[in-house]
Write an enzyme that holds these catalytic residues in place. Structure first.
Site, PDB file in Angstrom:
ATOM      1  N   TYR A 119       0.836  -1.212   0.000  1.00 10.25           N
ATOM      2  CA  TYR A 119       0.000   0.000   0.000  1.00 10.25           C
ATOM      3  C   TYR A 119       0.875   1.269   0.000  1.00 10.25           C
ATOM      4  O   TYR A 119       0.648   2.199  -0.789  1.00 10.25           O
ATOM      5  CB  TYR A 119      -0.906  -0.042   1.233  1.00 10.25           C
ATOM      6  CG  TYR A 119      -1.880   1.092   1.362  1.00 10.25           C
ATOM      7  CD1 TYR A 119      -3.043   1.137   0.590  1.00 10.25           C
ATOM      8  CD2 TYR A 119      -1.657   2.125   2.278  1.00 10.25           C
ATOM      9  CE1 TYR A 119      -3.949   2.182   0.724  1.00 10.25           C
ATOM     10  CE2 TYR A 119      -2.558   3.162   2.419  1.00 10.25           C
ATOM     11  CZ  TYR A 119      -3.704   3.190   1.640  1.00 10.25           C
ATOM     12  OH  TYR A 119      -4.606   4.227   1.787  1.00 10.25           O
ATOM     13  N   LYS A 145       1.115   4.221  -2.821  1.00 16.14           N
ATOM     14  CA  LYS A 145       0.760   5.611  -2.505  1.00 16.14           C
ATOM     15  C   LYS A 145       1.952   6.554  -2.714  1.00 16.14           C
ATOM     16  O   LYS A 145       1.782   7.706  -3.112  1.00 16.14           O
ATOM     17  CB  LYS A 145       0.225   5.701  -1.067  1.00 16.14           C
ATOM     18  CG  LYS A 145      -1.103   4.966  -0.867  1.00 16.14           C
ATOM     19  CD  LYS A 145      -2.185   5.556  -1.750  1.00 16.14           C
ATOM     20  CE  LYS A 145      -3.545   4.933  -1.527  1.00 16.14           C
ATOM     21  NZ  LYS A 145      -4.573   5.534  -2.401  1.00 16.14           N
TER      22      LYS A 145
HETATM   23  P1  NDP Z   1     -13.223   2.668   0.963  1.00 17.63           P
HETATM   24  O1  NDP Z   1     -12.735   1.271   1.116  1.00 17.63           O
HETATM   25  O2  NDP Z   1     -14.293   3.150   1.850  1.00 17.63           O
HETATM   26  O3  NDP Z   1     -13.638   2.936  -0.546  1.00 17.63           O
HETATM   27  C1  NDP Z   1     -12.802   2.524  -1.579  1.00 17.63           C
HETATM   28  C2  NDP Z   1     -13.483   2.816  -2.895  1.00 17.63           C
HETATM   29  O4  NDP Z   1     -12.642   2.336  -3.946  1.00 17.63           O
HETATM   30  C3  NDP Z   1     -14.816   2.134  -3.037  1.00 17.63           C
HETATM   31  O5  NDP Z   1     -15.733   3.029  -3.617  1.00 17.63           O
HETATM   32  C4  NDP Z   1     -14.524   0.976  -3.987  1.00 17.63           C
HETATM   33  O6  NDP Z   1     -15.671   0.745  -4.783  1.00 17.63           O
HETATM   34  C5  NDP Z   1     -13.404   1.568  -4.824  1.00 17.63           C
HETATM   35  N1  NDP Z   1     -12.593   0.529  -5.441  1.00 17.63           N
HETATM   36  C6  NDP Z   1     -11.819  -0.395  -4.846  1.00 17.63           C
HETATM   37  N2  NDP Z   1     -11.277  -1.210  -5.756  1.00 17.63           N
HETATM   38  C7  NDP Z   1     -11.730  -0.781  -6.973  1.00 17.63           C
HETATM   39  C8  NDP Z   1     -11.541  -1.225  -8.294  1.00 17.63           C
HETATM   40  N3  NDP Z   1     -10.774  -2.290  -8.579  1.00 17.63           N
HETATM   41  N4  NDP Z   1     -12.152  -0.557  -9.297  1.00 17.63           N
HETATM   42  C9  NDP Z   1     -12.932   0.508  -9.030  1.00 17.63           C
HETATM   43  N5  NDP Z   1     -13.156   0.975  -7.797  1.00 17.63           N
HETATM   44  C10 NDP Z   1     -12.562   0.330  -6.773  1.00 17.63           C
HETATM   45  O7  NDP Z   1     -11.923   3.587   1.135  1.00 17.63           O
HETATM   46  P2  NDP Z   1     -11.755   5.136   1.511  1.00 17.63           P
HETATM   47  O8  NDP Z   1     -12.888   5.937   1.052  1.00 17.63           O
HETATM   48  O9  NDP Z   1     -11.299   5.209   2.909  1.00 17.63           O
HETATM   49  O10 NDP Z   1     -10.467   5.440   0.610  1.00 17.63           O
HETATM   50  C11 NDP Z   1     -10.514   6.148  -0.608  1.00 17.63           C
HETATM   51  C12 NDP Z   1      -9.086   6.444  -1.016  1.00 17.63           C
HETATM   52  O11 NDP Z   1      -8.459   7.201   0.001  1.00 17.63           O
HETATM   53  C13 NDP Z   1      -8.241   5.182  -1.217  1.00 17.63           C
HETATM   54  O12 NDP Z   1      -7.363   5.357  -2.297  1.00 17.63           O
HETATM   55  C14 NDP Z   1      -7.465   5.102   0.080  1.00 17.63           C
HETATM   56  O13 NDP Z   1      -6.263   4.418  -0.090  1.00 17.63           O
HETATM   57  C15 NDP Z   1      -7.264   6.574   0.393  1.00 17.63           C
HETATM   58  N6  NDP Z   1      -6.971   6.854   1.774  1.00 17.63           N
HETATM   59  C16 NDP Z   1      -7.869   6.545   2.764  1.00 17.63           C
HETATM   60  C17 NDP Z   1      -7.558   6.835   4.075  1.00 17.63           C
HETATM   61  C18 NDP Z   1      -8.485   6.537   5.205  1.00 17.63           C
HETATM   62  O14 NDP Z   1      -8.063   6.718   6.378  1.00 17.63           O
HETATM   63  N7  NDP Z   1      -9.716   6.127   4.982  1.00 17.63           N
HETATM   64  C19 NDP Z   1      -6.271   7.438   4.443  1.00 17.63           C
HETATM   65  C20 NDP Z   1      -5.420   7.718   3.325  1.00 17.63           C
HETATM   66  C21 NDP Z   1      -5.776   7.435   2.042  1.00 17.63           C
HETATM   67  P3  NDP Z   1     -16.196  -0.690  -5.291  1.00 17.63           P
HETATM   68  O15 NDP Z   1     -15.909  -1.677  -4.193  1.00 17.63           O
HETATM   69  O16 NDP Z   1     -17.640  -0.438  -5.554  1.00 17.63           O
HETATM   70  O17 NDP Z   1     -15.424  -0.954  -6.547  1.00 17.63           O
END
Ligand code: NDP
Length: 249
Positions: A155, A159
């Protein structure tokens, strides 16, 4: 609030968490928002939420871990809208484990979703932005891409890779008035972090000077700022939205 009247934005991972919040915020600022993720039912709910608030949204099923899906999805989106002006590469996953025990598949899944997906989708949508001589690309990185994190070599690499991609592409496309920036969230309460246990939460909390987790809205507002005209002279920047967890240069 940012004013982005009539701009066409695409948010990946818009079905929940930070991506959903970005989509809602960009719609509130006046964008037509294209929602992309795998879960069509959840995308439809977010689209309905945006419509109910008077905004415009369209949902497209798209798997950023699949080159075939990205190419087909980008084509459908461009056929319908002609261009994407604001691209938010937000979709991301974790598959945590210590280096010595991490399976190759966990490395590949995370890198192909978080980093290669961003490369491929951006490449597919960039020509229209360059032609239009206006564009905003915002990549969602992480504090972990800045600091590293035990148990997250996959991860953190993805990032940190996004930061390299952001700065390199920013240099390539600046002359066409396309800016490329990253937002690096800290600990944000979303479905991704809902699975952390009490001990893990405590470890995070002591590292946050502001003394609380962030919200998806706080990340979305930073994203909307980078998309708006007030941020026109900012490119190649990594905006930390982390409560002070990491104060970098
Ligand atoms: P969630 O797990 O809540 O949401 C992740 C989203 O990514 C979902 O909408 C999922 O949709 C989508 N996703 C995952 N895999 C795929 C794929 N193969 N194709 C298309 N869509 C995909 O995560 P967060 O909202 O917390 O995170 C969003 C971003 O922020 C990420 O990149 C994460 O790494 C980053 N981030 C989050 C932090 C946190 O503390 N929450 C901290 C730092 C960064 P679906 O399953 O419908 O495809």
């Amino acid at each position: 609030m940012a004013d982005l009247q009539r701009r066409i934005a695409l948010v990946t991972g818009a079905s929940q968490g930070i991506g959903r919040a970005c989509a809602v915020e960009l719609a509130r600022a006046g964008c037509t928002v294209v929602l992309a993720a795998r879960n069509e039912a959840k995308l439809a709910e977010v689209a309905a939420e945006i419509s109910a608030a008077g905004g415009e949204a369209a949902a497209f099923a798209l798997d950023v871990a699949s080159e075939v899906s990205i190419k087909a999805g980008a084509k459908q989106i461009l056929d319908r809208f002609g261009k994407i002006e604001i691209l938010i590469n937000n979709a991301g996953i974790t598959r945590d484990g210590l280096m010595m025990r991490m399976k190759r598949v966990d490395w590949d899944d995370v890198v192909s979703t978080n980093l290669t997906g961003t490369f491929l989708l951006t490449q597919a949508l960039l020509p229209a932005m360059l032609k239009n001589r206006w564009g905003r690309i915002i990549n969602i990185s992480s504090v972990v891409g800045r600091t590293g994190q035990a148990g997250q070599v996959n991860y953190a690499s993805s990032k940190a890779g996004l930061i390299g991609l952001t700065r390199s592409l920013a240099r390539e496309v600046a002359s066409r008035n396309v800016t490329v920036n990253a937002v690096a969230p800290g600990y944000i309460e979303t479905p991704m972090t809902a699975g952390l246990d009490a001990k893990q939460r405590e470890v995070m909390m002591v590292q946050i000077p502001l003394g609380r987790p962030g919200t998806d809205l706080e990340v979305a507002q930073s994203v909307a700022f980078l998309a708006c005209d007030a941020a026109a002279y900012i490119t190649g920047h990594v905006l930390d939205v982390n409560g002070g967890m990491f104060m970098g240069g």
